[in-house]
Scaffold this active site. Sequence first.
Site, PDB file in Angstrom:
ATOM      1  N   CYS A 129       0.786  -1.168  -0.083  1.00  0.00           N
ATOM      2  CA  CYS A 129       0.164  -0.029   0.087  1.00  0.00           C
ATOM      3  C   CYS A 129       0.940   1.168   0.115  1.00  0.00           C
ATOM      4  O   CYS A 129       1.298   1.517   1.025  1.00  0.00           O
ATOM      5  CB  CYS A 129      -0.911  -0.067   1.342  1.00  0.00           C
ATOM      6  SG  CYS A 129      -1.661   1.546   1.613  1.00  0.00           S
ATOM      7  N   CYS A 171      -0.031   3.922   2.693  1.00  0.00           N
ATOM      8  CA  CYS A 171       0.668   3.176   4.040  1.00  0.00           C
ATOM      9  C   CYS A 171       1.686   3.557   4.374  1.00  0.00           C
ATOM     10  O   CYS A 171       2.399   4.020   5.308  1.00  0.00           O
ATOM     11  CB  CYS A 171       0.271   1.751   3.966  1.00  0.00           C
ATOM     12  SG  CYS A 171      -1.354   1.068   3.942  1.00  0.00           S
TER      13      CYS A 171
END
Length: 151
Positions: free
Chosen positions: A71, A74
Amino acid sequence: MAHTDNFIIACPSCTTLNRVPAARLADRGKCGRCSNPLFQGRPVELTGANYEKHAVSSDIPLLIDFWAAWCGPCRQMAPNFEAAAAQLEPRLRLAKLDTEAEQGLAGRFNIRSIPTLALVHKGREVARTSGALPLPAIVQWAQGALGSMRR
């Protein structure tokens, strides 16, 4: 937070539960078993093995960052979340939960998008927000969520 003069705090290194007088919380103490600091200025890696100690048994609210290595947002938020630990401890314990490695825990929280931050106290989710945040926004959101717990 605890309504007594003591807090139960899980050690970030060995998960031993430590009793810390409220007046000494800011001293950041050491674990009675492993002697490592109870607050290390960085998030704990949350797993199925240590979840109960940090999220349920500890008197310190737990701010969980649900993330995954693939991600991009993230990875972008990770340094901000790391830096937030130094600002929010000892009022909060920060933890990172890899949703790929800990799918059972992520499922328990019904995580649908990442990154997601969830504030948990005594095993109960009290606040949640999704999306990558800059450091000031993480700190501001966490402090607001903590404040709403006290009302």
